[in-house]
Design a protein around this motif. Structure first.
Motif, PDB file in Angstrom:
ATOM      1  N   GLU A   1       7.455  -7.539  -7.141  1.00  0.00           N
ATOM      2  CA  GLU A   1       8.902  -7.431  -6.990  1.00  0.00           C
ATOM      3  C   GLU A   1       9.527  -6.617  -8.122  1.00  0.00           C
ATOM      4  O   GLU A   1      10.508  -5.900  -7.922  1.00  0.00           O
ATOM      5  CB  GLU A   1       9.537  -8.825  -6.952  1.00  0.00           C
ATOM      6  CG  GLU A   1       9.100  -9.691  -5.776  1.00  0.00           C
ATOM      7  CD  GLU A   1       9.651  -9.200  -4.450  1.00  0.00           C
ATOM      8  OE1 GLU A   1      10.745  -8.609  -4.453  1.00  0.00           O
ATOM      9  OE2 GLU A   1       8.987  -9.403  -3.427  1.00  0.00           O
ATOM     10  N   GLY A   2       8.958  -6.733  -9.312  1.00  0.00           N
ATOM     11  CA  GLY A   2       9.534  -6.030 -10.460  1.00  0.00           C
ATOM     12  C   GLY A   2       8.949  -4.655 -10.698  1.00  0.00           C
ATOM     13  O   GLY A   2       9.383  -3.956 -11.614  1.00  0.00           O
ATOM     14  N   SER A   3       7.995  -4.223  -9.909  1.00  0.00           N
ATOM     15  CA  SER A   3       7.354  -2.928 -10.117  1.00  0.00           C
ATOM     16  C   SER A   3       8.338  -1.792  -9.859  1.00  0.00           C
ATOM     17  O   SER A   3       9.189  -1.858  -8.969  1.00  0.00           O
ATOM     18  CB  SER A   3       6.152  -2.787  -9.174  1.00  0.00           C
ATOM     19  OG  SER A   3       5.608  -1.489  -9.265  1.00  0.00           O
ATOM     20  N   ILE A   4       8.217  -0.724 -10.643  1.00  0.00           N
ATOM     21  CA  ILE A   4       9.043   0.461 -10.412  1.00  0.00           C
ATOM     22  C   ILE A   4       8.412   1.360  -9.352  1.00  0.00           C
ATOM     23  O   ILE A   4       9.037   2.320  -8.889  1.00  0.00           O
ATOM     24  CB  ILE A   4       9.260   1.260 -11.708  1.00  0.00           C
ATOM     25  CG1 ILE A   4       7.913   1.758 -12.265  1.00  0.00           C
ATOM     26  CG2 ILE A   4      10.019   0.436 -12.733  1.00  0.00           C
ATOM     27  CD1 ILE A   4       8.084   2.693 -13.454  1.00  0.00           C
ATOM     28  N   GLN A   5       7.170   1.080  -8.961  1.00  0.00           N
ATOM     29  CA  GLN A   5       6.535   1.804  -7.872  1.00  0.00           C
ATOM     30  C   GLN A   5       6.864   1.115  -6.540  1.00  0.00           C
ATOM     31  O   GLN A   5       6.975  -0.106  -6.463  1.00  0.00           O
ATOM     32  CB  GLN A   5       5.016   1.853  -8.035  1.00  0.00           C
ATOM     33  CG  GLN A   5       4.531   2.904  -9.019  1.00  0.00           C
ATOM     34  CD  GLN A   5       4.639   2.426 -10.452  1.00  0.00           C
ATOM     35  OE1 GLN A   5       4.277   1.292 -10.746  1.00  0.00           O
ATOM     36  NE2 GLN A   5       5.139   3.278 -11.331  1.00  0.00           N
ATOM     37  N   GLY A   6       7.015   1.927  -5.500  1.00  0.00           N
ATOM     38  CA  GLY A   6       7.256   1.365  -4.181  1.00  0.00           C
ATOM     39  C   GLY A   6       5.964   0.831  -3.586  1.00  0.00           C
ATOM     40  O   GLY A   6       4.968   1.557  -3.506  1.00  0.00           O
ATOM     41  N   ILE A   7       5.948  -0.424  -3.184  1.00  0.00           N
ATOM     42  CA  ILE A   7       4.745  -1.058  -2.635  1.00  0.00           C
ATOM     43  C   ILE A   7       5.071  -1.575  -1.237  1.00  0.00           C
ATOM     44  O   ILE A   7       6.090  -2.246  -1.034  1.00  0.00           O
ATOM     45  CB  ILE A   7       4.255  -2.206  -3.524  1.00  0.00           C
ATOM     46  CG1 ILE A   7       3.900  -1.676  -4.922  1.00  0.00           C
ATOM     47  CG2 ILE A   7       3.048  -2.900  -2.902  1.00  0.00           C
ATOM     48  CD1 ILE A   7       3.557  -2.758  -5.920  1.00  0.00           C
ATOM     49  N   SER A   8       4.194  -1.241  -0.276  1.00  0.00           N
ATOM     50  CA  SER A   8       4.428  -1.694   1.091  1.00  0.00           C
ATOM     51  C   SER A   8       3.094  -1.957   1.788  1.00  0.00           C
ATOM     52  O   SER A   8       2.047  -1.448   1.373  1.00  0.00           O
ATOM     53  CB  SER A   8       5.222  -0.656   1.890  1.00  0.00           C
ATOM     54  OG  SER A   8       4.408   0.472   2.166  1.00  0.00           O
ATOM     55  N   ILE A   9       3.156  -2.767   2.825  1.00  0.00           N
ATOM     56  CA  ILE A   9       2.010  -2.992   3.717  1.00  0.00           C
ATOM     57  C   ILE A   9       2.494  -2.707   5.124  1.00  0.00           C
ATOM     58  O   ILE A   9       3.538  -3.221   5.545  1.00  0.00           O
ATOM     59  CB  ILE A   9       1.481  -4.438   3.619  1.00  0.00           C
ATOM     60  CG1 ILE A   9       0.936  -4.704   2.206  1.00  0.00           C
ATOM     61  CG2 ILE A   9       0.398  -4.696   4.662  1.00  0.00           C
ATOM     62  CD1 ILE A   9       0.507  -6.150   1.971  1.00  0.00           C
ATOM     63  N   HIS A  10       1.767  -1.834   5.822  1.00  0.00           N
ATOM     64  CA  HIS A  10       2.143  -1.603   7.215  1.00  0.00           C
ATOM     65  C   HIS A  10       0.926  -1.790   8.117  1.00  0.00           C
ATOM     66  O   HIS A  10      -0.215  -1.544   7.726  1.00  0.00           O
ATOM     67  CB  HIS A  10       2.794  -0.233   7.415  1.00  0.00           C
ATOM     68  CG  HIS A  10       1.912   0.940   7.123  1.00  0.00           C
ATOM     69  ND1 HIS A  10       0.985   1.415   8.012  1.00  0.00           N
ATOM     70  CD2 HIS A  10       1.848   1.750   6.038  1.00  0.00           C
ATOM     71  CE1 HIS A  10       0.388   2.477   7.496  1.00  0.00           C
ATOM     72  NE2 HIS A  10       0.875   2.689   6.290  1.00  0.00           N
ATOM     73  N   GLN A  11       1.224  -2.222   9.310  1.00  0.00           N
ATOM     74  CA  GLN A  11       0.188  -2.547  10.286  1.00  0.00           C
ATOM     75  C   GLN A  11       0.617  -1.909  11.614  1.00  0.00           C
ATOM     76  O   GLN A  11       1.735  -2.151  12.093  1.00  0.00           O
ATOM     77  CB  GLN A  11       0.091  -4.068  10.434  1.00  0.00           C
ATOM     78  CG  GLN A  11      -1.162  -4.592  11.097  1.00  0.00           C
ATOM     79  CD  GLN A  11      -1.177  -6.113  10.997  1.00  0.00           C
ATOM     80  OE1 GLN A  11      -0.259  -6.781  11.483  1.00  0.00           O
ATOM     81  NE2 GLN A  11      -2.192  -6.647  10.352  1.00  0.00           N
ATOM     82  N   ASP A  12      -0.249  -1.065  12.156  1.00  0.00           N
ATOM     83  CA  ASP A  12       0.117  -0.291  13.353  1.00  0.00           C
ATOM     84  C   ASP A  12       1.398   0.502  13.096  1.00  0.00           C
ATOM     85  O   ASP A  12       2.253   0.654  13.978  1.00  0.00           O
ATOM     86  CB  ASP A  12       0.297  -1.210  14.566  1.00  0.00           C
ATOM     87  CG  ASP A  12      -0.968  -1.989  14.887  1.00  0.00           C
ATOM     88  OD1 ASP A  12      -2.072  -1.433  14.676  1.00  0.00           O
ATOM     89  OD2 ASP A  12      -0.847  -3.157  15.313  1.00  0.00           O
ATOM     90  N   PHE A  13       1.518   0.986  11.832  1.00  0.00           N
ATOM     91  CA  PHE A  13       2.641   1.792  11.348  1.00  0.00           C
ATOM     92  C   PHE A  13       3.952   1.005  11.236  1.00  0.00           C
ATOM     93  O   PHE A  13       4.983   1.589  10.892  1.00  0.00           O
ATOM     94  CB  PHE A  13       2.849   3.047  12.223  1.00  0.00           C
ATOM     95  CG  PHE A  13       1.651   3.934  12.283  1.00  0.00           C
ATOM     96  CD1 PHE A  13       1.262   4.668  11.174  1.00  0.00           C
ATOM     97  CD2 PHE A  13       0.891   4.017  13.432  1.00  0.00           C
ATOM     98  CE1 PHE A  13       0.151   5.477  11.215  1.00  0.00           C
ATOM     99  CE2 PHE A  13      -0.227   4.832  13.482  1.00  0.00           C
ATOM    100  CZ  PHE A  13      -0.612   5.562  12.369  1.00  0.00           C
ATOM    101  N   ILE A  14       3.951  -0.276  11.496  1.00  0.00           N
ATOM    102  CA  ILE A  14       5.141  -1.101  11.324  1.00  0.00           C
ATOM    103  C   ILE A  14       5.094  -1.729   9.933  1.00  0.00           C
ATOM    104  O   ILE A  14       4.096  -2.320   9.531  1.00  0.00           O
ATOM    105  CB  ILE A  14       5.218  -2.207  12.389  1.00  0.00           C
ATOM    106  CG1 ILE A  14       5.212  -1.585  13.786  1.00  0.00           C
ATOM    107  CG2 ILE A  14       6.464  -3.055  12.183  1.00  0.00           C
ATOM    108  CD1 ILE A  14       6.357  -0.611  14.039  1.00  0.00           C
ATOM    109  N   VAL A  15       6.200  -1.574   9.167  1.00  0.00           N
ATOM    110  CA  VAL A  15       6.265  -2.119   7.815  1.00  0.00           C
ATOM    111  C   VAL A  15       6.327  -3.640   7.895  1.00  0.00           C
ATOM    112  O   VAL A  15       7.252  -4.208   8.485  1.00  0.00           O
ATOM    113  CB  VAL A  15       7.492  -1.569   7.061  1.00  0.00           C
ATOM    114  CG1 VAL A  15       7.575  -2.181   5.660  1.00  0.00           C
ATOM    115  CG2 VAL A  15       7.447  -0.050   6.967  1.00  0.00           C
ATOM    116  N   ARG A  16       5.312  -4.313   7.323  1.00  0.00           N
ATOM    117  CA  ARG A  16       5.266  -5.783   7.309  1.00  0.00           C
ATOM    118  C   ARG A  16       5.759  -6.356   5.988  1.00  0.00           C
ATOM    119  O   ARG A  16       6.253  -7.481   5.937  1.00  0.00           O
ATOM    120  CB  ARG A  16       3.831  -6.258   7.571  1.00  0.00           C
ATOM    121  CG  ARG A  16       3.231  -5.785   8.884  1.00  0.00           C
ATOM    122  CD  ARG A  16       4.026  -6.271  10.067  1.00  0.00           C
ATOM    123  NE  ARG A  16       3.393  -5.907  11.335  1.00  0.00           N
ATOM    124  CZ  ARG A  16       3.962  -6.080  12.514  1.00  0.00           C
ATOM    125  NH1 ARG A  16       5.185  -6.597  12.588  1.00  0.00           N
ATOM    126  NH2 ARG A  16       3.333  -5.723  13.635  1.00  0.00           N
TER     127      ARG A  16
END
Length: 527
Positions: free
Chosen positions: A33-48
């Protein structure tokens, strides 16, 4: 009873394990949550999953606004196929890059340069993609500005290389044409042809000056300026330039600060921007010129190469025309780049060169169909504006009777200058080289009032000649001439204080006026 007691340690261990797991999850969540980098997980191109930095990177206020979206909608159209292919190949175990760059699309339509570090993970027990994103936009902007600076430097070397010889040729063309016009009289035969030669030569001079402006190698004559006065003085001419179909609105800040710049060059900057705006509005439209005070912060300075934080004066020129796409906007200051069938591609490049050489910064905002705004920031100073120069009331060549030592290694230029000065009464001693000039001066019994010398000559340059001559004739005055502005003429891109200089190409009138100005200036006399 024994079995119950033996189970207690297992229960305590389970509680400890659960507590450790909660603490680990809290640490992990805090890091993510505090990272300055953008972190994401996507599945079948949908952001989870997305952290706050990921949402901010694409212009959203909170992760909830991007969760559930198709991740490809956050990618620029030209990069979507590539990233989709990478993701599908990765899920099938095929070799693909784990680190690559692409352009993202922010919520407001702006683009952001991103470097992604991609790996496989799981989400709800199914394969998913973990993406860690780094915002490269600021670095990319600085790289582009650095490349632009290199292009300008290359043009500068080209301009500096050709300017001396080219301006020598133009000096002879313009000078001889002017002498001939003077001799022909108002109704002389062939006068129209000579006038055309002279006018064409002046156009060639303007092109040369534009090249030097683009390359930031022209000689500036800066003074303290009130930009409000400059804009007000130009307004009547600008209304004629844009025509009756376009509306000109001028909004001047009454408390505007002062700047240090060459007034003629700032006028050229405004004129070029207005012409560019006019051409962007072929029908009806509105053109606005604004001034104001601005304080640039460290963030702006980091994002714009050459910009410095601190108090500035802003000059803005806006139009309601067709606007520009990003590809065009990225190239508008490149020399010779134009979207017009009739353009030279030097107008905006000249603007960029003048503003940069004046210590300022220029910024442009434009979108297709939404017009364009150019904003120029020049450092603000506290001094009062310099008085306007007196307007010359005569075009007659001023006369004189002094003796002048003329040193010029180009035979045609030297011949023209000698003839022009002798026609208005001067005695001219001429030499092709510095050593020859020193010998001639030593053999001359009478006084020599003025040395006119080219700056760059073989073996001994003009400055060394002037220094050597001053030792034997301490009162002699010096006028430097040159076809370009190397370090010998220009210090910190402006004329050194106290140095009289006449740039080539010059006309007989300009030469006579400058010679008279130098001779009549307070100070030492003939030597």
């Amino acid at each position: 009873m024994a079995s119950v007691d033996s189970a207690r340690p297992d229960f305590e261990a389970l509680k400890r394990a659960q507590q450790a797991l909660r603490e680990s999850e809290a640490r992990y969540r805090g890091l993510v949550e505090g990272s300055i980098q953008g972190i994401s997980i996507h599945q079948d191109f949908i952001v989870r999953f997305a952290n706050p930095a990921f949402a901010r990177m694409f212009g959203y206020e909170a992760p909830a606004q991007v969760i559930g979206r198709n991740a490809l909608t956050l990618v620029a159209a030209e990069d979507r196929d590539r990233l989709e292919a990478y993701s599908l190949a990765r899920l099938h175990g095929e070799p693909v890059p784990s680190r690559y760059e692409f352009q993202g699309m922010r919520r407001d339509g702006a683009r952001v340069w991103i470097e992604g570090v991609i790996s496989l993970t799981t989400w709800d027990s199914r394969p998913a993609t973990l993406a860690t994103l780094f915002d490269l936009t600021e670095r990319k902007q600085l790289e582009q500005q650095f490349l632009q600076s290199q292009k300008m430097e290359a043009v500068g070397r080209l301009a500096g290389g050709i300017a001396h010889d080219f301006n020598n040729l133009l000096t002879v063309i313009l000078g001889r044409a002017e002498l001939l016009l003077h001799r022909l009289g108002a109704e002389g035969p062939g006068r129209r042809d000579v006038e055309l030669i002279h006018a064409t030569g002046r156009r060639a001079v303007a092109l040369t000056q534009q090249l030097l402006a683009v390359s930031r190698r022209q000689v500036l004559k800066p003074q303290v300026l009130d930009l409000n006065a400059v804009v007000s003085g130009l307004s009547p001419m600008l209304r004629r330039v844009i025509g009756e179909d376009l509306e000109l609105a001028v909004a001047l800040d009454p408390d505007l600060g002062r700047v240090v710049a060459d007034p003629s060059q700032i006028e050229q900057v405004i004129l070029n921007l207005v012409v560019n705006a006019r051409d962007a509005m072929p029908g009806v439209g509105r053109l606005t010129i604004e001034t104001g005070n601005a304080d640039l912060d460290e963030t702006y300075a980091r994002q714009h190469a050459g910009a410095r934080p601190g108090p500035h004066v802003m000059l803005a020129v806006s139009d309601s025309g067709a606007g520009m796409d990003e590809a065009t906007r990225a190239r508008i200051f490149e020399p010779f780049f134009t979207t017009k069938e009739w353009g030279t591609g030097l107008g905006l490049a000249t603007v960029h060169g003048v503003v940069t050489q004046s210590g300022g910064n220029i910024w442009v905002y434009s979108e297709p169909g939404r017009g364009t705004t150019f904003k120029i920031y020049l450092p603000r100073v506290e001094e009062a504006a310099s008085p306007a120069p007196a307007v010359e009331s005569t075009v007659e060549r001023p006369r004189g009777s002094e003796t002048v030592l003329l040193v010029e290694d180009d035979d045609d230029v030297r011949g023209l200058a000698r003839e022009a000065l002798e026609e208005v009464g001067y005695t001219v001693l001429d030499a092709r080289a510095s050593q020859e000039a020193l010998t001639l001066a030593a053999r001359t019994a009478g006084s020599i009032s003025l040395l006119i010398t080219d700056v760059v000559m073989p073996r001994m340059g003009g400055r060394a000649l002037a220094a050597g001559l001053a030792r034997v004739r301490p009162g002699i005055r010096v006028l430097y001439v040159s076809g370009y502005a190397p370090d010998a003429i220009v210090s910190h891109e402006i004329l050194e204080q106290g140095v009289a200089f006449l740039p080539k190409p010059f006309t007989p009138l300009a030469l006579a006026q400058k010679v008279r100005e130098v001779l009549d200036a307070p100070g030492a006399g003939a030597a």
